[in-house]
Structure formats: C-alpha cells, structure tokens
Design a protein around this motif. Structure first.
Motif, PDB file in Angstrom:
ATOM      1  N   PHE A  46       8.732  19.827  -2.870  1.00  0.00           N
ATOM      2  CA  PHE A  46       9.161  18.951  -1.783  1.00  0.00           C
ATOM      3  C   PHE A  46       8.284  17.700  -1.735  1.00  0.00           C
ATOM      4  CE2 PHE A  46       9.005  17.575   2.680  1.00  0.00           C
ATOM      5  CZ  PHE A  46      10.343  17.241   2.845  1.00  0.00           C
ATOM      6  N   PHE A  47       6.981  17.879  -1.896  1.00  0.00           N
ATOM      7  CA  PHE A  47       6.052  16.755  -1.914  1.00  0.00           C
ATOM      8  C   PHE A  47       6.370  15.818  -3.072  1.00  0.00           C
ATOM      9  CE2 PHE A  47       1.979  14.905  -3.296  1.00  0.00           C
ATOM     10  CZ  PHE A  47       1.667  14.202  -2.148  1.00  0.00           C
ATOM     11  N   GLU A  48       6.703  16.381  -4.215  1.00  0.00           N
ATOM     12  CA  GLU A  48       7.064  15.563  -5.369  1.00  0.00           C
ATOM     13  C   GLU A  48       8.319  14.752  -5.077  1.00  0.00           C
ATOM     14  OE1 GLU A  48       8.187  16.047 -10.100  1.00  0.00           O
ATOM     15  OE2 GLU A  48       8.245  17.794  -8.799  1.00  0.00           O
ATOM     16  N   PHE A  49       9.304  15.395  -4.474  1.00  0.00           N
ATOM     17  CA  PHE A  49      10.554  14.718  -4.132  1.00  0.00           C
ATOM     18  C   PHE A  49      10.308  13.572  -3.154  1.00  0.00           C
ATOM     19  CE2 PHE A  49      14.072  14.363  -1.065  1.00  0.00           C
ATOM     20  CZ  PHE A  49      15.043  13.867  -1.903  1.00  0.00           C
ATOM     21  N   VAL A  50       9.520  13.830  -2.114  1.00  0.00           N
ATOM     22  CA  VAL A  50       9.267  12.815  -1.094  1.00  0.00           C
ATOM     23  C   VAL A  50       8.472  11.648  -1.667  1.00  0.00           C
ATOM     24  CG1 VAL A  50       8.049  12.375   1.073  1.00  0.00           C
ATOM     25  CG2 VAL A  50       9.481  14.392   0.845  1.00  0.00           C
ATOM     26  N   SER A  51       7.425  11.946  -2.430  1.00  0.00           N
ATOM     27  CA  SER A  51       6.605  10.856  -2.959  1.00  0.00           C
ATOM     28  C   SER A  51       7.366  10.027  -3.991  1.00  0.00           C
ATOM     29  CB  SER A  51       5.309  11.397  -3.550  1.00  0.00           C
ATOM     30  OG  SER A  51       5.569  12.274  -4.621  1.00  0.00           O
ATOM     31  N   LEU A  97      10.444   5.064  -5.296  1.00  0.00           N
ATOM     32  CA  LEU A  97      11.650   4.436  -5.838  1.00  0.00           C
ATOM     33  C   LEU A  97      12.399   3.622  -4.788  1.00  0.00           C
ATOM     34  CD1 LEU A  97      12.972   7.239  -8.179  1.00  0.00           C
ATOM     35  CD2 LEU A  97      11.799   5.128  -8.803  1.00  0.00           C
ATOM     36  N   LEU A  98      12.314   4.002  -3.521  1.00  0.00           N
ATOM     37  CA  LEU A  98      12.967   3.218  -2.474  1.00  0.00           C
ATOM     38  C   LEU A  98      12.163   1.981  -2.089  1.00  0.00           C
ATOM     39  CD1 LEU A  98      14.439   5.931  -0.109  1.00  0.00           C
ATOM     40  CD2 LEU A  98      15.694   4.245  -1.410  1.00  0.00           C
ATOM     41  N   ASN A  99      10.849   2.049  -2.234  1.00  0.00           N
ATOM     42  CA  ASN A  99      10.010   0.915  -1.874  1.00  0.00           C
ATOM     43  C   ASN A  99      10.172  -0.265  -2.824  1.00  0.00           C
ATOM     44  OD1 ASN A  99       8.476   0.736   0.443  1.00  0.00           O
ATOM     45  ND2 ASN A  99       7.033   2.267  -0.256  1.00  0.00           N
ATOM     46  N   ILE A 100      10.431   0.002  -4.087  1.00  0.00           N
ATOM     47  CA  ILE A 100      10.553  -1.091  -5.060  1.00  0.00           C
ATOM     48  C   ILE A 100      11.706  -2.034  -4.711  1.00  0.00           C
ATOM     49  CG2 ILE A 100      11.034  -1.647  -7.476  1.00  0.00           C
ATOM     50  CD1 ILE A 100       9.446   0.870  -8.210  1.00  0.00           C
ATOM     51  N   PRO A 101      12.946  -1.546  -4.545  1.00  0.00           N
ATOM     52  CA  PRO A 101      14.015  -2.496  -4.211  1.00  0.00           C
ATOM     53  C   PRO A 101      13.864  -3.116  -2.820  1.00  0.00           C
ATOM     54  CG  PRO A 101      14.903  -0.278  -4.403  1.00  0.00           C
ATOM     55  CD  PRO A 101      13.485  -0.221  -4.828  1.00  0.00           C
ATOM     56  N   SER A 106       0.836  -1.213   0.000  1.00  0.00           N
ATOM     57  CA  SER A 106       0.000   0.000   0.000  1.00  0.00           C
ATOM     58  C   SER A 106       0.863   1.252   0.000  1.00  0.00           C
ATOM     59  CB  SER A 106      -0.963  -0.010   1.196  1.00  0.00           C
ATOM     60  OG  SER A 106      -0.244   0.068   2.404  1.00  0.00           O
ATOM     61  N   GLN A 107       2.010   1.225   0.671  1.00  0.00           N
ATOM     62  CA  GLN A 107       2.937   2.369   0.619  1.00  0.00           C
ATOM     63  C   GLN A 107       3.422   2.599  -0.807  1.00  0.00           C
ATOM     64  OE1 GLN A 107       6.079   1.337   3.293  1.00  0.00           O
ATOM     65  NE2 GLN A 107       4.937   1.961   5.124  1.00  0.00           N
ATOM     66  N   LEU A 108       3.731   1.521  -1.491  1.00  0.00           N
ATOM     67  CA  LEU A 108       4.185   1.627  -2.873  1.00  0.00           C
ATOM     68  C   LEU A 108       3.096   2.230  -3.758  1.00  0.00           C
ATOM     69  CD1 LEU A 108       6.499   0.871  -4.864  1.00  0.00           C
ATOM     70  CD2 LEU A 108       5.283  -1.254  -5.243  1.00  0.00           C
ATOM     71  N   ALA A 109       1.876   1.716  -3.627  1.00  0.00           N
ATOM     72  CA  ALA A 109       0.769   2.204  -4.454  1.00  0.00           C
ATOM     73  C   ALA A 109       0.427   3.654  -4.125  1.00  0.00           C
ATOM     74  CB  ALA A 109      -0.449   1.313  -4.264  1.00  0.00           C
TER      75      ALA A 109
END
Length: 151
Positions: free
Chosen positions: A69-74, A79-83, A43-46
C-alpha cells in the motif's frame, strides 16, 4: 526634421508586463503557484520519489500488505505530482484555467498509459514473430519424418 527629430517615429510601444511576471524565455513560471507552494510541490515530488526508492530497498517483510500500500501511495503521489507541476509551471495553466487542471493531469496520465500499452503490444508482436522465425528457419524435416512408414 529640421530640429533633429527622426523621420520615422516609433509607432508601437512595448507592452507593459504585469508586476511579478518576468519574461518567460523557457516557458516556465512560478507565478501560478507562488514561491511557497512551488517549494512545497517540489518537496512533495522529491519525498514521494525518495519514499518509493526506499520501499524498493526492502527485501523481506513479515506483513507485506502495508508495504505494498505504501508503495502504491508513494508511486501514485510521484506520478501525479509531475503533470501537476508541469501544468502549473507552464503557460498551459493560463490556457486551461483553474477548474480544468485535474482534467489536464489525468489526460496526460491517460496518454502516457496508452503509449506504454502500444509499445508493449508492439514488442510482444515483434517477439512472437522472431520466435516463429527461429522455430524452423529452413523448413527442414526431422530425421524421423524422412524415414519410410513401414520398416
């Protein structure tokens, strides 16, 4: 043999699998995270991907700093959740161990960025070569260069 026993008896016994670990024909398992954490990570990824897409829809903003900033964080969360999911849901987790997961994740990201950089450099060099070829394909001189100097 006389009593109907086979000539060759089984010499190996199938290995028993630990409870909860089913056969992994695809290499993916939820055992390292558990069902709840896997659902939370998915769900975090989605949601991070959805947040990134929603941010891209915004066309006008009065104060864009927060939006960037919101764009950067999201985007970073996505991108970190996938690996992280790949590491936890494959046999890579057993091979690396719990304390090395962050290292593996950042190794994936570093590899991806180096590959993207190599592709971009290749495309830039190829475009420069094509521009050089189209500048003067037959090495023809301009009409003014064909004229005598003193007219």
């Amino acid at each position: 043999m006389e009593n109907g026993a086979p000539v060759y008896a089984d010499t190996t016994v199938p290995a028993e699998q630990p409870p909860g670990k089913g056969p992994r024909c695809t290499g993916c398992t939820a055992d390292n995270l558990g069902a709840r954490r896997l659902a939370l990570k998915a769900s975090q990824l989605a949601l991070s991907f959805l947040a990134f897409l929603c941010e891209e829809i915004v066309q006008h903003c009065s104060s864009c700093g927060g939006l960037y900033f919101f764009e950067f964080v999201s985007c970073s969360a996505f991108l970190l959740n996938i690996p992280i999911l790949v590491t936890y849901c494959t046999s890579l987790y057993e091979r690396t161990g719990k304390e090395k997961v962050a290292t593996v994740v950042f190794g994936f990201l570093a590899t991806i960025t180096f590959c993207v950089d190599a592709v971009l450099m290749y495309l830039k060099r190829r475009k420069a070569e094509e521009e050089r070829k189209t500048e003067n394909p037959a090495n023809t001189l301009n009409p003014t260069e064909n004229q005598p100097l003193n007219n």
